[in-house]
Write a protein that holds these residues in place. Structure first.
Motif, short mmCIF file in Angstrom:
data_model
loop_
_atom_site.label_atom_id
_atom_site.label_comp_id
_atom_site.label_asym_id
_atom_site.label_seq_id
_atom_site.Cartn_x
_atom_site.Cartn_y
_atom_site.Cartn_z
N UNK A 264 -37.16 21.84 -7.95
CA UNK A 264 -37.29 20.38 -7.92
C UNK A 264 -37.03 19.81 -9.31
N UNK A 265 -36.60 18.56 -9.36
CA UNK A 265 -36.29 17.92 -10.63
C UNK A 265 -37.57 17.38 -11.26
N UNK A 266 -37.71 17.63 -12.53
CA UNK A 266 -38.84 17.10 -13.26
C UNK A 266 -38.74 15.58 -13.30
N UNK A 267 -39.87 14.92 -13.48
CA UNK A 267 -39.88 13.45 -13.51
C UNK A 267 -39.36 12.98 -14.86
N UNK A 268 -38.06 12.83 -14.92
CA UNK A 268 -37.37 12.47 -16.16
C UNK A 268 -36.44 11.31 -15.83
N UNK A 269 -36.92 10.10 -15.99
CA UNK A 269 -36.16 8.92 -15.60
C UNK A 269 -35.28 8.44 -16.74
N UNK A 270 -33.97 8.48 -16.52
CA UNK A 270 -33.02 7.97 -17.51
C UNK A 270 -32.84 6.48 -17.24
N UNK A 271 -33.37 5.66 -18.15
CA UNK A 271 -33.34 4.22 -17.96
C UNK A 271 -31.94 3.67 -18.14
N UNK A 272 -31.29 4.11 -19.21
CA UNK A 272 -29.91 3.67 -19.47
C UNK A 272 -29.32 4.56 -20.55
#
Length: 565
Positions: A264-272
């Protein structure tokens, strides 16, 4: 100097004649970027061996190929694109790259420019893994500088990861692999991996102790969840990141995997992705964390101390990257003037153009000599004097070499005239890239202040600098005077704390130039050392390039011009 320039018939205005470009330099392609850079090749032999130099031949030839040049341009013309969601609405936060980016990355990893040297350190017959890698990085980055960022961070992550044996065993072999594997998979399923780093936050920048991102312990020993953000994280597509966050015990370093062991993908949100001046082939991002799983690296509250070795290694690569930009700009300029005619003769034969190119060549050679000397210190990290030397010489070089790059590249661009201002020449790309290394991993002020910290806290660092520059004493009176004047300046400033910080740049620049002068006096051709000492140490430099008042400039120009087989 040999030239392929053809006579120009200014009176032939036929349409057939107009379709033929006359008096244009041929493309600079088909040469060994390592072997034809005499300053680099000699430094590799000096601090390594002939065998190390020979091992770089394939890299040098590929870096100088027309194919590499084309991929470098394409990677910048087709910038990375962020895809936050897939076609089904799942959050994926993937960065998509042009095939030319992957071509460059595959070869950079395959040539051992990522973390391979750390695994090669113990090879009995070598001992020069970091010198080899440094020279290769200087040469290969001339194909395209942006992809050097993830390569650099992968190299730099290893010293920090060694703070934890378990994490090092999991990640270092993958980071040191010669296989480029861009797939998004757990570490256990990868053939190779890349590393990134997240230190700065929007409210603090270089003042990382102002970070507000929280790390909350879970029930698993050494495991935490992150809650917060990172303002600058380059290469968000990489497999693992070293990040700083506030744990209960203070600012701490953590290892953040992009994909968890269960796939599963770690919670790593790329905002921009950042819209940057240069470095546009590379993806730099803003990240947000909300329950992101990480593992503690080192002790709580000692995050800066843990990650500092990664910072030191990336600072070395800033020096190498700026040296690469200098050499590439010089190569293009010297190649152009060797093939372009104006006012009745080759530009390379015009005294004023010789003055400019020779000045650029001396700048490039001084940077190269210092860069490879620093890499040699990494190879001899077990030597206390070498470690002390690196502690001071690295921020000196990071400050000085990176600061001098933008003006040097701009002057080289101008040598091509209008052609240099056109994107196809490749010089605008270099010009946009030129300020980056002075900003990245601590701006000029941060590095100048780091010089002061080293001087104040580690007397052995100053002793190592004095010993190094002293090896050239007696060989050039101008260098001898510069050493004495620099020591006098240092003594005056150290005795006046109120004036010390405000003069940090002046002191750092002088110490760096004297160090370069010592290296050139000992190892460079006499004509190069003579011009350097006259212009950089004896006050003969008029504030811009091309104002030399002495020296065998034609020989310096010939030495700097690439040879194409």
């Amino acid at each position: 100097m040999a030239s392929d320039a053809q006579p120009i018939d200014l009176h032939d205005d036929s349409r057939a004649a107009l379709r033929v470009s006359l008096n244009q330099a041929p493309p600079l392609a088909g040469h060994d970027v390592v072997g034809t850079d005499l300053a680099l090749a000699e430094a590799v032999v000096r601090h390594g061996s002939e065998e190390v130099l020979a091992s770089l031949t394939a890299l040098g030839r590929e870096a100088g190929s027309a194919e590499a040049r084309e991929h470098g341009l394409l990677a910048n013309q087709n910038e990375p694109v962020l895809a936050n969601y897939d076609r089904y609405g799942n959050r994926v936060d993937e960065v998509r790259f042009h095939p030319s980016w992957h071509w460059l990355m595959e070869r950079a990893v395959g040539h051992g420019l990522a973390a391979a040297p750390w695994e090669q350190e113990t090879v009995p017959h070598d001992g020069h893994a970091h010198v080899r890698r440094a020279a290769g990085f200087i040469a290969w980055s001339q194909t395209e500088p942006g992809h050097g960022c993830p390569i650099s961070m992968t190299y730099a992550a290893v010293p920090a990861l060694r703070a934890d044996d378990t994490l090092a065993k999991e990640w270092v072999p993958l980071l040191a692999s010669l296989t480029y594997d861009p797939a998004t998979r757990p570490a256990g399923e990868k053939r190779g991996a890349l590393a990134g780093m997240g230190m700065t936050e929007k409210q603090g920048g270089s003042d990382v102790r102002a970070n507000v991102t929280q790390a909350r312990p879970t029930s698993v020993d050494g495991e935490y969840t992150l809650h917060g953000h990172k303002w600058f994280t380059s290469a968000p597509m990489n497999d693992v990141f070293l990040v700083l966050a506030q744990a209960p015990g203070g600012l701490t370093c953590f290892v953040l995997p992009r994909v968890l062991p269960d796939g599963s993908r770690n919670r790593l949100d790329v905002v921009r992705l950042k819209d940057k001046l240069g470095n546009r082939s590379n993806a730099s991002s803003e990240l947000e964390f909300d329950g992101t799983l990480v593992h503690r690296l080192g002790e709580e509250g000692r995050g800066v101390r843990t990650i500092i070795e990664m910072v030191a290694a990336t600072r070395l690569d800033c020096v190498l990257g700026s040296t690469s930009l200098m050499r590439k700009a010089l190569a293009e300029a010297s190649w152009h003037v060797a093939h372009r005619s104006a006012f009745g003769g080759l530009l390379a034969d015009k005294p004023l153009m010789q003055n400019v190119i020779a000045d650029l060549a001396v700048e490039s050679e001084a940077a190269t000599a210092l860069a490879i000397r620093l890499a040699a210190a990494v190879d001899r990290a077990d030597d206390p004097r070498e470690s002390a030397f690196r502690r001071l010489a690295l921020p000196l070089a990071k400050f000085w070499v990176c600061k001098r790059t933008p003006a040097m590249v701009a002057e080289a661009l101008e040598c091509l005239g209008g052609n240099g201002y056109v994107e196809e020449s490749g010089l605008p790309l270099l010009y946009r890239e030129a300020p980056l290394n002075s900003v990245w991993e601590g701006s000029g002020n941060v590095n100048a202040l780091d010089v002061l910290r080293a001087l104040g806290r580690e007397p052995e660092a100053l002793d190592a600098w004095i010993t190094e520059v002293g090896l050239a004493r007696g060989a050039d009176a101008r260098l001898d005077r510069a050493i004495e004047e620099t020591l006098e300046l240092l003594g005056t400033l150290m005795g006046s704390p109120d004036a010390l910080e405000g003069s940090a740049r002046r002191l750092a620049g002088r110490m760096a130039a004297v160090l370069q002068g010592s290296l050139l006096v000992r190892f460079a051709p006499t004509e190069v050392a003579d011009v350097f000492c006259a212009s950089r140490l004896a006050g003969g430099h008029g504030g811009t390039y091309g104002m030399l008042d002495r020296g065998d400039l034609a020989s310096i120009l010939a030495r700097a011009t690439p040879a194409v087989s």
